[in-house]
Design a protein around this motif. Sequence first.
Motif, PDB file in Angstrom:
ATOM      1  N   ILE A  69      -0.725  -1.879  19.788  1.00  0.00           N
ATOM      2  CA  ILE A  69      -1.717  -0.922  19.283  1.00  0.00           C
ATOM      3  C   ILE A  69      -1.011   0.309  18.722  1.00  0.00           C
ATOM      4  N   TRP A  70       0.092   0.703  19.362  1.00  0.00           N
ATOM      5  CA  TRP A  70       0.899   1.817  18.885  1.00  0.00           C
ATOM      6  C   TRP A  70       1.479   1.511  17.497  1.00  0.00           C
ATOM      7  N   VAL A  71       1.910   0.282  17.272  1.00  0.00           N
ATOM      8  CA  VAL A  71       2.420  -0.128  15.958  1.00  0.00           C
ATOM      9  C   VAL A  71       1.320   0.018  14.904  1.00  0.00           C
ATOM     10  N   ILE A  72       0.128  -0.467  15.223  1.00  0.00           N
ATOM     11  CA  ILE A  72      -0.988  -0.373  14.284  1.00  0.00           C
ATOM     12  C   ILE A  72      -1.316   1.082  13.985  1.00  0.00           C
ATOM     13  N   ALA A  73      -1.334   1.923  15.020  1.00  0.00           N
ATOM     14  CA  ALA A  73      -1.629   3.346  14.822  1.00  0.00           C
ATOM     15  C   ALA A  73      -0.565   4.010  13.945  1.00  0.00           C
ATOM     16  N   ALA A  74       0.700   3.678  14.176  1.00  0.00           N
ATOM     17  CA  ALA A  74       1.774   4.270  13.383  1.00  0.00           C
ATOM     18  C   ALA A  74       1.685   3.821  11.919  1.00  0.00           C
ATOM     19  N   LEU A  75       1.410   2.535  11.694  1.00  0.00           N
ATOM     20  CA  LEU A  75       1.251   2.051  10.322  1.00  0.00           C
ATOM     21  C   LEU A  75       0.129   2.797   9.613  1.00  0.00           C
ATOM     22  N   GLU A  76      -0.990   2.937  10.295  1.00  0.00           N
ATOM     23  CA  GLU A  76      -2.147   3.610   9.710  1.00  0.00           C
ATOM     24  C   GLU A  76      -1.844   5.082   9.420  1.00  0.00           C
ATOM     25  N   MET A  77      -1.196   5.766  10.354  1.00  0.00           N
ATOM     26  CA  MET A  77      -0.897   7.183  10.149  1.00  0.00           C
ATOM     27  C   MET A  77       0.119   7.396   9.033  1.00  0.00           C
ATOM     28  N   ILE A  78       1.077   6.498   8.903  1.00  0.00           N
ATOM     29  CA  ILE A  78       2.043   6.611   7.803  1.00  0.00           C
ATOM     30  C   ILE A  78       1.317   6.519   6.462  1.00  0.00           C
ATOM     31  N   LEU A  79       0.406   5.555   6.345  1.00  0.00           N
ATOM     32  CA  LEU A  79      -0.318   5.415   5.086  1.00  0.00           C
ATOM     33  C   LEU A  79      -1.230   6.606   4.802  1.00  0.00           C
ATOM     34  N   VAL A  80      -1.929   7.082   5.811  1.00  0.00           N
ATOM     35  CA  VAL A  80      -2.845   8.205   5.611  1.00  0.00           C
ATOM     36  C   VAL A  80      -2.069   9.462   5.235  1.00  0.00           C
ATOM     37  N   LYS A  81      -0.962   9.712   5.931  1.00  0.00           N
ATOM     38  CA  LYS A  81      -0.180  10.908   5.629  1.00  0.00           C
ATOM     39  C   LYS A  81       0.543  10.793   4.287  1.00  0.00           C
ATOM     40  N   THR A 140       5.999  12.261   7.102  1.00  0.00           N
ATOM     41  CA  THR A 140       5.754  11.053   7.893  1.00  0.00           C
ATOM     42  C   THR A 140       6.939  10.685   8.779  1.00  0.00           C
ATOM     43  N   LYS A 141       7.956  11.526   8.846  1.00  0.00           N
ATOM     44  CA  LYS A 141       9.179  11.170   9.566  1.00  0.00           C
ATOM     45  C   LYS A 141       8.916  10.831  11.031  1.00  0.00           C
ATOM     46  N   SER A 142       8.110  11.618  11.721  1.00  0.00           N
ATOM     47  CA  SER A 142       7.851  11.361  13.145  1.00  0.00           C
ATOM     48  C   SER A 142       7.129  10.026  13.342  1.00  0.00           C
ATOM     49  N   TRP A 143       6.240   9.673  12.415  1.00  0.00           N
ATOM     50  CA  TRP A 143       5.521   8.404  12.529  1.00  0.00           C
ATOM     51  C   TRP A 143       6.420   7.221  12.236  1.00  0.00           C
ATOM     52  N   TRP A 144       7.389   7.380  11.327  1.00  0.00           N
ATOM     53  CA  TRP A 144       8.362   6.310  11.081  1.00  0.00           C
ATOM     54  C   TRP A 144       9.205   6.058  12.327  1.00  0.00           C
ATOM     55  N   ALA A 186       0.829  -1.205   0.000  1.00  0.00           N
ATOM     56  CA  ALA A 186       0.000   0.000   0.000  1.00  0.00           C
ATOM     57  C   ALA A 186       0.867   1.260   0.000  1.00  0.00           C
ATOM     58  N   TYR A 187       1.932   1.244   0.784  1.00  0.00           N
ATOM     59  CA  TYR A 187       2.824   2.403   0.854  1.00  0.00           C
ATOM     60  C   TYR A 187       3.464   2.687  -0.514  1.00  0.00           C
ATOM     61  N   SER A 188       3.946   1.643  -1.174  1.00  0.00           N
ATOM     62  CA  SER A 188       4.571   1.857  -2.479  1.00  0.00           C
ATOM     63  C   SER A 188       3.537   2.321  -3.513  1.00  0.00           C
ATOM     64  N   MET A 189       2.311   1.811  -3.425  1.00  0.00           N
ATOM     65  CA  MET A 189       1.263   2.246  -4.353  1.00  0.00           C
ATOM     66  C   MET A 189       0.881   3.702  -4.111  1.00  0.00           C
ATOM     67  N   TYR A 190       0.794   4.106  -2.848  1.00  0.00           N
ATOM     68  CA  TYR A 190       0.480   5.512  -2.561  1.00  0.00           C
ATOM     69  C   TYR A 190       1.593   6.423  -3.054  1.00  0.00           C
ATOM     70  N   GLN A 191       2.840   5.976  -2.929  1.00  0.00           N
ATOM     71  CA  GLN A 191       3.944   6.802  -3.416  1.00  0.00           C
ATOM     72  C   GLN A 191       3.950   6.898  -4.934  1.00  0.00           C
ATOM     73  N   GLN A 192       3.468   5.862  -5.613  1.00  0.00           N
ATOM     74  CA  GLN A 192       3.373   5.890  -7.070  1.00  0.00           C
ATOM     75  C   GLN A 192       2.087   6.550  -7.546  1.00  0.00           C
ATOM     76  N   GLU A 193       1.286   7.040  -6.588  1.00  0.00           N
ATOM     77  CA  GLU A 193       0.019   7.729  -6.846  1.00  0.00           C
ATOM     78  C   GLU A 193      -0.990   6.852  -7.594  1.00  0.00           C
ATOM     79  N   LYS A 194      -1.045   5.588  -7.209  1.00  0.00           N
ATOM     80  CA  LYS A 194      -2.065   4.663  -7.720  1.00  0.00           C
ATOM     81  C   LYS A 194      -3.167   4.597  -6.663  1.00  0.00           C
ATOM     82  N   GLY A 195      -4.065   5.565  -6.702  1.00  0.00           N
ATOM     83  CA  GLY A 195      -5.039   5.758  -5.645  1.00  0.00           C
ATOM     84  C   GLY A 195      -6.001   4.609  -5.410  1.00  0.00           C
TER      85      GLY A 195
END
Length: 117
Positions: free
Chosen positions: A74-86, A93-97, A19-28
């Motif tokens: 739960i913190w891991v899940i939240a960070a994964l989700e926030m990285i993808l959303v941002k 996304t540096k702080s979330w990484w 999902a992260y690579s697809m978002y970076q390639q702008e494949k919405g």
Amino acid sequence: MTHMHITAWVLAFILFAVAYSMYQQEKGKPAKMVHMVLRLDYLFILYTGGDLIANYFNGSDLMGEAIVKGIAGIWVIAALEMILVKTKKQKATKSWWIQLIIAIIITLILGFWRLPM
């Protein structure tokens, strides 16, 4: 239950990478579908992790550490989700990484080396 939990979070990391690579390639559209499947996997991770933590609530000396591991998970899940959303919104996304790395380290240390189940 441990094997299902580990399988679920390995699948989550694979889906996250896709999902992260697809978002970076702008494949919405395809990225959104993978992201939705990842969210379903989060639910499975929470269920299996909750079942594993429930084993420590019978008066175990390690109950506190199990709770900390659950919170870190739960913190891991939240960070994964926030990285993808941002990433989707093309924001920083540096702080979330950084948070993701810290939470993964805490979770793995408690899960594999400290807690017996």
